[in-house]
Design a protein around this motif. Sequence first.
Motif, PDB file in Angstrom:
ATOM      1  N   GLU A   1      -6.818   5.914  -0.064  1.00 19.84           N
ATOM      2  CA  GLU A   1      -6.105   7.047  -0.495  1.00 19.84           C
ATOM      3  C   GLU A   1      -7.053   8.107  -1.229  1.00 19.84           C
ATOM      4  N   LEU A   2      -7.785   7.533  -2.225  1.00 21.64           N
ATOM      5  CA  LEU A   2      -8.612   8.468  -2.983  1.00 21.64           C
ATOM      6  C   LEU A   2      -9.649   8.753  -2.060  1.00 21.64           C
ATOM      7  N   ALA A   3     -10.028   8.380  -1.011  1.00 21.61           N
ATOM      8  CA  ALA A   3     -11.194   8.875  -0.085  1.00 21.61           C
ATOM      9  C   ALA A   3     -10.743  10.099   0.442  1.00 21.61           C
ATOM     10  N   LYS A   4      -9.454  10.252   0.589  1.00 23.92           N
ATOM     11  CA  LYS A   4      -9.093  11.588   1.197  1.00 23.92           C
ATOM     12  C   LYS A   4      -9.013  12.493   0.179  1.00 23.92           C
ATOM     13  N   VAL A   5      -9.559  12.362  -1.155  1.00 21.86           N
ATOM     14  CA  VAL A   5      -9.295  13.480  -1.960  1.00 21.86           C
ATOM     15  C   VAL A   5     -10.869  14.132  -1.904  1.00 21.86           C
ATOM     16  N   PRO A   6     -11.104  15.357  -1.895  1.00 23.47           N
ATOM     17  CA  PRO A   6     -12.634  15.929  -1.561  1.00 23.47           C
ATOM     18  C   PRO A   6     -13.564  15.599  -2.709  1.00 23.47           C
ATOM     19  N   GLN A   7     -12.883  15.792  -3.934  1.00 20.23           N
ATOM     20  CA  GLN A   7     -13.647  15.767  -5.108  1.00 20.23           C
ATOM     21  C   GLN A   7     -14.044  14.430  -5.603  1.00 20.23           C
ATOM     22  N   ILE A   8     -13.684  13.337  -5.060  1.00 16.63           N
ATOM     23  CA  ILE A   8     -13.917  11.954  -5.374  1.00 16.63           C
ATOM     24  C   ILE A   8     -15.015  11.505  -4.338  1.00 16.63           C
ATOM     25  N   ILE A   9     -16.382  11.343  -4.572  1.00 16.46           N
ATOM     26  CA  ILE A   9     -17.512  11.180  -3.810  1.00 16.46           C
ATOM     27  C   ILE A   9     -18.013  10.116  -3.863  1.00 16.46           C
ATOM     28  N   GLY A  10     -17.708   9.324  -4.833  1.00 14.96           N
ATOM     29  CA  GLY A  10     -18.539   7.928  -5.005  1.00 14.96           C
ATOM     30  C   GLY A  10     -17.826   6.852  -5.920  1.00 14.96           C
ATOM     31  N   ALA A  11     -18.122   5.660  -6.149  1.00 14.26           N
ATOM     32  CA  ALA A  11     -17.628   4.913  -6.967  1.00 14.26           C
ATOM     33  C   ALA A  11     -18.799   3.792  -7.553  1.00 14.26           C
ATOM     34  N   LYS A  12     -18.788   3.740  -8.803  1.00 17.39           N
ATOM     35  CA  LYS A  12     -19.742   2.739  -9.258  1.00 17.39           C
ATOM     36  C   LYS A  12     -19.187   1.231  -9.096  1.00 17.39           C
ATOM     37  N   TYR A  13     -19.674   0.323  -8.397  1.00 18.81           N
ATOM     38  CA  TYR A  13     -18.955  -0.932  -7.895  1.00 18.81           C
ATOM     39  C   TYR A  13     -19.794  -2.036  -8.570  1.00 18.81           C
TER      40      TYR A  13
END
Length: 329
Positions: free
Chosen positions: A169-181
Amino acid sequence: MVQKFGVDDVRGVIAVAPTPALPGAAELTARDTVDLDESDRMIRALVADGVDGIITNGTLGEMATLTLDEWQAFTACVADAVSDTSSDLPLFVGATTPNTRETIDRIRFLRDLGVRGVILGRPMWSALGADALLAFYRDVANLFPDMAIVLYDNPEAFKGPIPSAVYAELAKVPQIIGAKYIAITPKFTADVAAVGGRLRLLPLESDWLAAHTLHPETSLGCWSSSALCGPQPVLALRDAIRSGDVEAARHLTHRIEWTYEPFLARTNFGEFSKYNISLEKLRFDEAGYVTAGPVRPPYHVVPEAYAEGARENGRRWRRLVGEVRDSDS
């Protein structure tokens, strides 16, 4: 204003930087503890050496210990240094607090300063359920349509990982572009599938080759705090992966793993998370690329055996930097 960074900008080596501290910063009554001169020098050195992006003010950036004035001064210093040297370099400044309204105020400060990227954990006094976690990030993104967000997915800090269904679901939000994994486990593959290439999952540099082998189309970058021990080994790994030189990438990954052998993060991540700020800054100081300085309380206390392991990691990394430089000469 149009969003400045997208998922394609999150690639290569994203260096994770500390907040350098002045002598005496470990005192309970200390104020104005940020070494702004060293902060400026650190950022300019990273840019000159060729990192592809910078993250500040996560855990080892002592977001939990800085006063608001200190955070603002450091952020302004970093923003000025990036603007002066490489204005289009992806910069993600931490704004996580236990209070959503204070987090919003900090993101406003970043936006007003001209910073267009934020690395953002979630409130952690109480663990968030999946519905609340998703609502938090959606609400923040809706409030700041021009800010690019990198998720801070640290299960120790935030009392659990981001579930795969929430990633989808978060991947559908345009402003969310990455994650520190944090780590390459079977969940990583599930999360890669969940995001569908719409946000970049960034592994640690020592896991990057494995992640890229599994997912060559999407695993195009890594995060690295070790870059603050000297970025040359991670930059060489980047170049080897990009050129398809698997033998060189394997060799560099093996040598990076060698530096980590004495470091607590590799043997007991839960225990490491109790002392990570101190241990990171100790290895930075030992390696000599940046003067990280003392740790602000209460995280300045660390068992000596753990501390020596961190210093040995710094010494090994300094040796590895020399190896990489010799191989390039």
